[in-house]
Design a protein around this motif. Structure first.
Motif, PDB file in Angstrom:
ATOM      1  N   PHE A  10       0.819  -1.207   0.000  1.00  0.00           N
ATOM      2  CA  PHE A  10       0.000   0.000   0.000  1.00  0.00           C
ATOM      3  C   PHE A  10       0.859   1.266   0.000  1.00  0.00           C
ATOM      4  O   PHE A  10       0.549   2.233  -0.699  1.00  0.00           O
ATOM      5  CB  PHE A  10      -0.945  -0.006   1.205  1.00  0.00           C
ATOM      6  CG  PHE A  10      -1.888   1.160   1.219  1.00  0.00           C
ATOM      7  CD1 PHE A  10      -2.848   1.318   0.231  1.00  0.00           C
ATOM      8  CD2 PHE A  10      -1.814   2.114   2.223  1.00  0.00           C
ATOM      9  CE1 PHE A  10      -3.720   2.394   0.245  1.00  0.00           C
ATOM     10  CE2 PHE A  10      -2.681   3.200   2.238  1.00  0.00           C
ATOM     11  CZ  PHE A  10      -3.636   3.343   1.254  1.00  0.00           C
ATOM     12  N   ASP A  11       1.966   1.263   0.761  1.00  0.00           N
ATOM     13  CA  ASP A  11       2.846   2.435   0.780  1.00  0.00           C
ATOM     14  C   ASP A  11       3.438   2.699  -0.607  1.00  0.00           C
ATOM     15  O   ASP A  11       3.530   3.847  -1.038  1.00  0.00           O
ATOM     16  CB  ASP A  11       3.969   2.270   1.809  1.00  0.00           C
ATOM     17  CG  ASP A  11       3.457   2.366   3.236  1.00  0.00           C
ATOM     18  OD1 ASP A  11       2.374   2.956   3.452  1.00  0.00           O
ATOM     19  OD2 ASP A  11       4.135   1.842   4.142  1.00  0.00           O
ATOM     20  N   ALA A  12       3.802   1.645  -1.308  1.00  0.00           N
ATOM     21  CA  ALA A  12       4.327   1.809  -2.660  1.00  0.00           C
ATOM     22  C   ALA A  12       3.242   2.351  -3.593  1.00  0.00           C
ATOM     23  O   ALA A  12       3.513   3.182  -4.464  1.00  0.00           O
ATOM     24  CB  ALA A  12       4.870   0.478  -3.187  1.00  0.00           C
ATOM     25  N   PHE A  13       2.011   1.894  -3.387  1.00  0.00           N
ATOM     26  CA  PHE A  13       0.903   2.391  -4.203  1.00  0.00           C
ATOM     27  C   PHE A  13       0.674   3.878  -3.944  1.00  0.00           C
ATOM     28  O   PHE A  13       0.444   4.649  -4.875  1.00  0.00           O
ATOM     29  CB  PHE A  13      -0.375   1.592  -3.927  1.00  0.00           C
ATOM     30  CG  PHE A  13      -1.461   1.859  -4.926  1.00  0.00           C
ATOM     31  CD1 PHE A  13      -1.475   1.214  -6.150  1.00  0.00           C
ATOM     32  CD2 PHE A  13      -2.464   2.785  -4.660  1.00  0.00           C
ATOM     33  CE1 PHE A  13      -2.460   1.468  -7.090  1.00  0.00           C
ATOM     34  CE2 PHE A  13      -3.456   3.052  -5.588  1.00  0.00           C
ATOM     35  CZ  PHE A  13      -3.460   2.391  -6.811  1.00  0.00           C
ATOM     36  N   LEU A  14       0.751   4.301  -2.686  1.00  0.00           N
ATOM     37  CA  LEU A  14       0.584   5.718  -2.364  1.00  0.00           C
ATOM     38  C   LEU A  14       1.672   6.567  -3.015  1.00  0.00           C
ATOM     39  O   LEU A  14       1.401   7.691  -3.467  1.00  0.00           O
ATOM     40  CB  LEU A  14       0.573   5.942  -0.856  1.00  0.00           C
ATOM     41  CG  LEU A  14      -0.673   5.460  -0.121  1.00  0.00           C
ATOM     42  CD1 LEU A  14      -0.552   5.740   1.369  1.00  0.00           C
ATOM     43  CD2 LEU A  14      -1.943   6.090  -0.689  1.00  0.00           C
ATOM     44  N   LEU A  15       2.880   6.034  -3.098  1.00  0.00           N
ATOM     45  CA  LEU A  15       3.945   6.756  -3.813  1.00  0.00           C
ATOM     46  C   LEU A  15       3.610   6.907  -5.295  1.00  0.00           C
ATOM     47  O   LEU A  15       3.883   7.951  -5.899  1.00  0.00           O
ATOM     48  CB  LEU A  15       5.286   6.050  -3.630  1.00  0.00           C
ATOM     49  CG  LEU A  15       5.899   6.156  -2.236  1.00  0.00           C
ATOM     50  CD1 LEU A  15       7.139   5.276  -2.129  1.00  0.00           C
ATOM     51  CD2 LEU A  15       6.226   7.603  -1.896  1.00  0.00           C
ATOM     52  N   PRO A 111      -5.830  -3.933   0.318  1.00  0.00           N
ATOM     53  CA  PRO A 111      -6.330  -2.556   0.207  1.00  0.00           C
ATOM     54  C   PRO A 111      -7.213  -2.374  -1.026  1.00  0.00           C
ATOM     55  O   PRO A 111      -7.041  -3.030  -2.045  1.00  0.00           O
ATOM     56  CB  PRO A 111      -5.054  -1.723   0.086  1.00  0.00           C
ATOM     57  CG  PRO A 111      -4.037  -2.651  -0.476  1.00  0.00           C
ATOM     58  CD  PRO A 111      -4.382  -4.007   0.067  1.00  0.00           C
ATOM     59  N   ARG A 112      -8.162  -1.485  -0.880  1.00  0.00           N
ATOM     60  CA  ARG A 112      -9.037  -1.137  -1.989  1.00  0.00           C
ATOM     61  C   ARG A 112      -9.455   0.319  -1.841  1.00  0.00           C
ATOM     62  O   ARG A 112      -9.406   0.884  -0.750  1.00  0.00           O
ATOM     63  CB  ARG A 112     -10.236  -2.073  -2.075  1.00  0.00           C
ATOM     64  CG  ARG A 112     -11.029  -2.206  -0.849  1.00  0.00           C
ATOM     65  CD  ARG A 112     -11.872  -3.497  -0.795  1.00  0.00           C
ATOM     66  NE  ARG A 112     -12.608  -3.468   0.449  1.00  0.00           N
ATOM     67  CZ  ARG A 112     -12.106  -3.783   1.638  1.00  0.00           C
ATOM     68  NH1 ARG A 112     -10.859  -4.183   1.741  1.00  0.00           N
ATOM     69  NH2 ARG A 112     -12.832  -3.704   2.712  1.00  0.00           N
ATOM     70  N   SER A 113      -9.830   0.906  -2.945  1.00  0.00           N
ATOM     71  CA  SER A 113     -10.329   2.281  -2.918  1.00  0.00           C
ATOM     72  C   SER A 113     -11.852   2.239  -3.008  1.00  0.00           C
ATOM     73  O   SER A 113     -12.423   1.362  -3.654  1.00  0.00           O
ATOM     74  CB  SER A 113      -9.741   3.101  -4.073  1.00  0.00           C
ATOM     75  OG  SER A 113     -10.193   2.609  -5.309  1.00  0.00           O
ATOM     76  N   ILE A 114     -12.467   3.214  -2.358  1.00  0.00           N
ATOM     77  CA  ILE A 114     -13.916   3.369  -2.415  1.00  0.00           C
ATOM     78  C   ILE A 114     -14.178   4.789  -2.895  1.00  0.00           C
ATOM     79  O   ILE A 114     -13.836   5.759  -2.210  1.00  0.00           O
ATOM     80  CB  ILE A 114     -14.573   3.131  -1.043  1.00  0.00           C
ATOM     81  CG1 ILE A 114     -14.219   1.735  -0.519  1.00  0.00           C
ATOM     82  CG2 ILE A 114     -16.091   3.319  -1.149  1.00  0.00           C
ATOM     83  CD1 ILE A 114     -14.661   1.476   0.912  1.00  0.00           C
ATOM     84  N   LEU A 115     -14.735   4.899  -4.088  1.00  0.00           N
ATOM     85  CA  LEU A 115     -14.951   6.200  -4.708  1.00  0.00           C
ATOM     86  C   LEU A 115     -15.993   6.988  -3.921  1.00  0.00           C
ATOM     87  O   LEU A 115     -17.082   6.484  -3.630  1.00  0.00           O
ATOM     88  CB  LEU A 115     -15.404   6.018  -6.154  1.00  0.00           C
ATOM     89  CG  LEU A 115     -15.400   7.244  -7.040  1.00  0.00           C
ATOM     90  CD1 LEU A 115     -14.003   7.869  -7.109  1.00  0.00           C
ATOM     91  CD2 LEU A 115     -15.862   6.865  -8.438  1.00  0.00           C
ATOM     92  N   ALA A 138      -1.978  -0.852 -10.019  1.00  0.00           N
ATOM     93  CA  ALA A 138      -0.674  -0.175 -10.020  1.00  0.00           C
ATOM     94  C   ALA A 138      -0.181   0.020 -11.445  1.00  0.00           C
ATOM     95  O   ALA A 138       0.357   1.082 -11.790  1.00  0.00           O
ATOM     96  CB  ALA A 138       0.335  -0.962  -9.189  1.00  0.00           C
ATOM     97  N   GLU A 139      -0.381  -0.959 -12.296  1.00  0.00           N
ATOM     98  CA  GLU A 139       0.049  -0.834 -13.694  1.00  0.00           C
ATOM     99  C   GLU A 139      -0.760   0.236 -14.423  1.00  0.00           C
ATOM    100  O   GLU A 139      -0.218   0.982 -15.239  1.00  0.00           O
ATOM    101  CB  GLU A 139      -0.048  -2.180 -14.418  1.00  0.00           C
ATOM    102  CG  GLU A 139       0.514  -2.152 -15.821  1.00  0.00           C
ATOM    103  CD  GLU A 139       1.915  -1.541 -15.918  1.00  0.00           C
ATOM    104  OE1 GLU A 139       2.139  -0.749 -16.862  1.00  0.00           O
ATOM    105  OE2 GLU A 139       2.780  -1.811 -15.061  1.00  0.00           O
TER     106      GLU A 139
END
Length: 166
Positions: A10-15, A111-115, A138-139
């Motif tokens: 998740f930290d890498a995704f936030l970057l 982790p997941r996002s909720i719009l 991520a891609e």
């Protein structure tokens, strides 16, 4: 418990989201040069106009409307509209990660996002679209960053080719 297949850090995704936002903001700011060139104003005045228009949609609308003026040559218009179209195509992904909250399972994984947006349909409301934050997500972000970098270069080339204020 182990991460699900395709799960990401998740930290890498936030970057990645930070890099997406940087790329977006940097590219969006180049609309200043298009506003200046299309309208005949200098960069300082175009900057005031850009900053007064407080949404991406309004800024793109301004550029597109200026490009559609009769005094703009058809080739110039087509080039500008192609650029704004490319920017617009990247906005959905950017908005997905800028107008969401993030959720995790009870172990703090997956982790997941909720719009955080309401879609008002003919006979119902849709809200809370959920997207897994996995390797594919991520891609998608990496691809958007690459496309924004390409758009950025193409805007600078257009500014140069059309002798717009730089």
């Amino acid at each position: 418990m182990t991460k699900a297949q395709g799960a990401i850090d998740f930290d890498a995704f936030l970057l990645l989201i930070g890099k997406l936002n940087y790329s977006w903001t940097n590219t969006e700011s180049l609309l200043i040069h298009l506003i200046a060139g299309l309208s005949g104003m200098d960069k300082e005045i175009a900057t005031v106009v850009f900053l007064t228009l407080n949404t991406t949609r309004a800024r793109i609308d301004m550029v597109e409307r200026l490009a559609k003026l009769d005094r703009i040559a058809p080739e110039e218009r087509a080039r500008i509209l192609a650029l704004t179209g490319r920017i617009q195509r990247q906005s959905a992904l950017r908005n997905r990660y800028n107008h969401c909250i993030y959720a995790f399972d009870s172990d703090g994984d997956n982790p997941r996002s909720i719009l955080m947006r309401i879609a008002d349909r003919k006979d119902r409301l849709m809200m809370g679209q959920v997207n897994d934050l996995d390797a594919a997500a991520a891609e998608d972000v990496r691809a958007a960053i690459g496309e924004l970098q390409s758009i950025n270069r193409d805007i600078w080339q257009t500014v140069s080719d059309l002798n717009y204020p730089d």
